[in-house]
Design a protein around this motif. Structure first.
Motif, PDB file in Angstrom:
ATOM      1  N   SER A  50       5.444   8.319 -10.446  1.00 23.66           N
ATOM      2  CA  SER A  50       4.188   7.571 -10.396  1.00 23.66           C
ATOM      3  C   SER A  50       4.423   6.083 -10.161  1.00 23.66           C
ATOM      4  CB  SER A  50       3.416   7.777 -11.705  1.00 23.66           C
ATOM      5  OG  SER A  50       2.203   7.073 -11.694  1.00 23.66           O
ATOM      6  N   GLY A  51       5.577   5.585 -10.593  1.00 25.63           N
ATOM      7  CA  GLY A  51       5.872   4.162 -10.470  1.00 25.63           C
ATOM      8  C   GLY A  51       5.946   3.662  -9.037  1.00 25.63           C
ATOM      9  N   ARG A  57      -5.463   4.415  -8.312  1.00 24.97           N
ATOM     10  CA  ARG A  57      -5.335   4.888  -6.937  1.00 24.97           C
ATOM     11  C   ARG A  57      -6.675   5.270  -6.321  1.00 24.97           C
ATOM     12  NH1 ARG A  57      -0.465   6.796  -9.407  1.00 24.97           N
ATOM     13  NH2 ARG A  57      -1.420   8.689 -10.240  1.00 24.97           N
ATOM     14  N   THR A  58      -6.812   4.953  -5.026  1.00 25.63           N
ATOM     15  CA  THR A  58      -7.933   5.469  -4.255  1.00 25.63           C
ATOM     16  C   THR A  58      -7.690   6.954  -4.002  1.00 25.63           C
ATOM     17  OG1 THR A  58      -6.873   5.029  -2.129  1.00 25.63           O
ATOM     18  CG2 THR A  58      -8.159   3.222  -3.112  1.00 25.63           C
ATOM     19  N   VAL A  59      -8.670   7.633  -3.437  1.00 24.01           N
ATOM     20  CA  VAL A  59      -8.495   9.051  -3.126  1.00 24.01           C
ATOM     21  C   VAL A  59      -7.327   9.240  -2.165  1.00 24.01           C
ATOM     22  CG1 VAL A  59      -9.543  11.058  -2.012  1.00 24.01           C
ATOM     23  CG2 VAL A  59     -10.888   9.674  -3.597  1.00 24.01           C
ATOM     24  N   ALA A  60      -7.247   8.388  -1.144  1.00 21.25           N
ATOM     25  CA  ALA A  60      -6.163   8.498  -0.171  1.00 21.25           C
ATOM     26  C   ALA A  60      -4.809   8.267  -0.842  1.00 21.25           C
ATOM     27  CB  ALA A  60      -6.372   7.504   0.969  1.00 21.25           C
ATOM     28  N   GLU A  61      -4.747   7.282  -1.743  1.00 18.07           N
ATOM     29  CA  GLU A  61      -3.496   6.994  -2.446  1.00 18.07           C
ATOM     30  C   GLU A  61      -3.129   8.134  -3.402  1.00 18.07           C
ATOM     31  OE1 GLU A  61      -3.849   2.092  -2.476  1.00 18.07           O
ATOM     32  OE2 GLU A  61      -4.690   3.295  -4.115  1.00 18.07           O
ATOM     33  N   GLU A  62      -4.121   8.751  -4.018  1.00 18.12           N
ATOM     34  CA  GLU A  62      -3.860   9.877  -4.907  1.00 18.12           C
ATOM     35  C   GLU A  62      -3.331  11.073  -4.120  1.00 18.12           C
ATOM     36  OE1 GLU A  62      -3.139  11.960  -8.163  1.00 18.12           O
ATOM     37  OE2 GLU A  62      -3.887   9.897  -8.220  1.00 18.12           O
ATOM     38  N   LEU A  63      -3.887  11.291  -2.937  1.00 17.92           N
ATOM     39  CA  LEU A  63      -3.387  12.376  -2.089  1.00 17.92           C
ATOM     40  C   LEU A  63      -1.934  12.128  -1.705  1.00 17.92           C
ATOM     41  CD1 LEU A  63      -6.475  12.980   0.222  1.00 17.92           C
ATOM     42  CD2 LEU A  63      -5.528  14.597  -1.433  1.00 17.92           C
ATOM     43  N   ALA A  64      -1.592  10.872  -1.419  1.00 23.08           N
ATOM     44  CA  ALA A  64      -0.208  10.537  -1.089  1.00 23.08           C
ATOM     45  C   ALA A  64       0.708  10.794  -2.286  1.00 23.08           C
ATOM     46  CB  ALA A  64      -0.112   9.073  -0.657  1.00 23.08           C
ATOM     47  N   PHE A  65       0.225  10.459  -3.484  1.00 26.56           N
ATOM     48  CA  PHE A  65       1.012  10.717  -4.697  1.00 26.56           C
ATOM     49  C   PHE A  65       1.198  12.211  -4.922  1.00 26.56           C
ATOM     50  CE2 PHE A  65       0.881  11.169  -9.491  1.00 26.56           C
ATOM     51  CZ  PHE A  65       2.231  10.927  -9.651  1.00 26.56           C
ATOM     52  N   GLN A  66       0.144  12.985  -4.735  1.00 28.62           N
ATOM     53  CA  GLN A  66       0.234  14.433  -4.931  1.00 28.62           C
ATOM     54  C   GLN A  66       1.192  15.080  -3.935  1.00 28.62           C
ATOM     55  OE1 GLN A  66      -1.013  16.231  -7.438  1.00 28.62           O
ATOM     56  NE2 GLN A  66      -1.828  14.342  -8.318  1.00 28.62           N
TER      57      GLN A  66
END
Length: 222
Positions: A50-51, A57-66
């Motif tokens: 996560s670091g 996170r935005t939705v797009a950033e959360e998708l990138a994290f997932q």
């Protein structure tokens, strides 16, 4: 219709209750580390992954994290540590039954399942839970009309063979790759390639990929 289990079908945490049942076994290895040990190692790996991403996170950033391979490794390592620990080697069916009885289901789920059956809509369970057999067991304990016997279940499998009664042939579908939202997407993709229209309902950030990145007819993550 594909449904996540924990916090979607059930409002109790079946994921957490399964190891709780294992540690309640009187025959469990006394040298086995406590569950907090496994949680600590998981959160350590999760926080490291996560670091590399924004905290809010935005939705797009959360998708990138997932989609991050470090997150996937954290999930895979967590499952493998649990499976290889032997914590489920001494658990018995009555102990699982006792703990399954305490799981609470979301109001209206069984009515939904009954109406789906009447309309000819297949209800499937797709979860990152530790065990396909455990989810089958929990559903059976609370099922008012044997509705769950016709539900395919896609999840991991940590329980030993023969511990619980299996589902009907072809209904238990344990997978080695059910660690992430991308893995859920793959199941939906497989169904769509067979010409099946899919509605997916989940509750967690890990449910965003199958909702937003795969062209399901309808996706809900709340």
């Amino acid at each position: 219709l594909f449904l996540d289990f924990d916090s979607t079908i059930a409002i109790s945490d079946a994921f957490r209750i399964l190891p709780t049942a294992a540690y309640a076994s009187p025959r469990i290895n006394p040298f086995l580390p406590g569950w907090d040990h496994y949680k600590f190692l998981y959160h350590q790996s999760y926080d490291f992954a996560s670091g590399f991403h924004p905290a809010n996170r935005t939705v797009a950033e959360e998708l990138a994290f997932q989609h991050d391979l470090l997150l996937r490794k954290a999930e895979e390592d967590h499952f493998n540590r649990i499976k290889e620990s032997g914590m489920f080697d001494t658990i018995e069916e009555p102990m699982l039954l006792e703990h399954a009885e305490g799981i609470r289901f979301r109001k209206g789920f069984w009515e939904l399942a009954k109406e789906a059956k009447r309309r000819g809509v297949k209800v499937s369970v797709m979860s990152r839970n530790l065990s396909t057999r455990w989810l089958r067991h929990v559903l059976r304990v609370h099922d008012p009309e044997d509705l769950s016997e016709e539900m395919p279940i896609y999840a991991l499998e940590v329980l030993p063979d023969g511990l619980l009664k299996p589902g009907k042939q072809g209904m238990d579908r344990p997978r080695l790759d059910m660690h992430s939202g991308d893995d859920k997407r793959n199941v939906i993709r497989e169904m769509k390639e067979k010409g099946t229209e899919v509605v997916f309902v989940g509750d967690a950030n890990s449910d965003l990929p199958p909702v937003l990145m795969e062209p399901a007819v309808l996706g809900v993550a709340a």
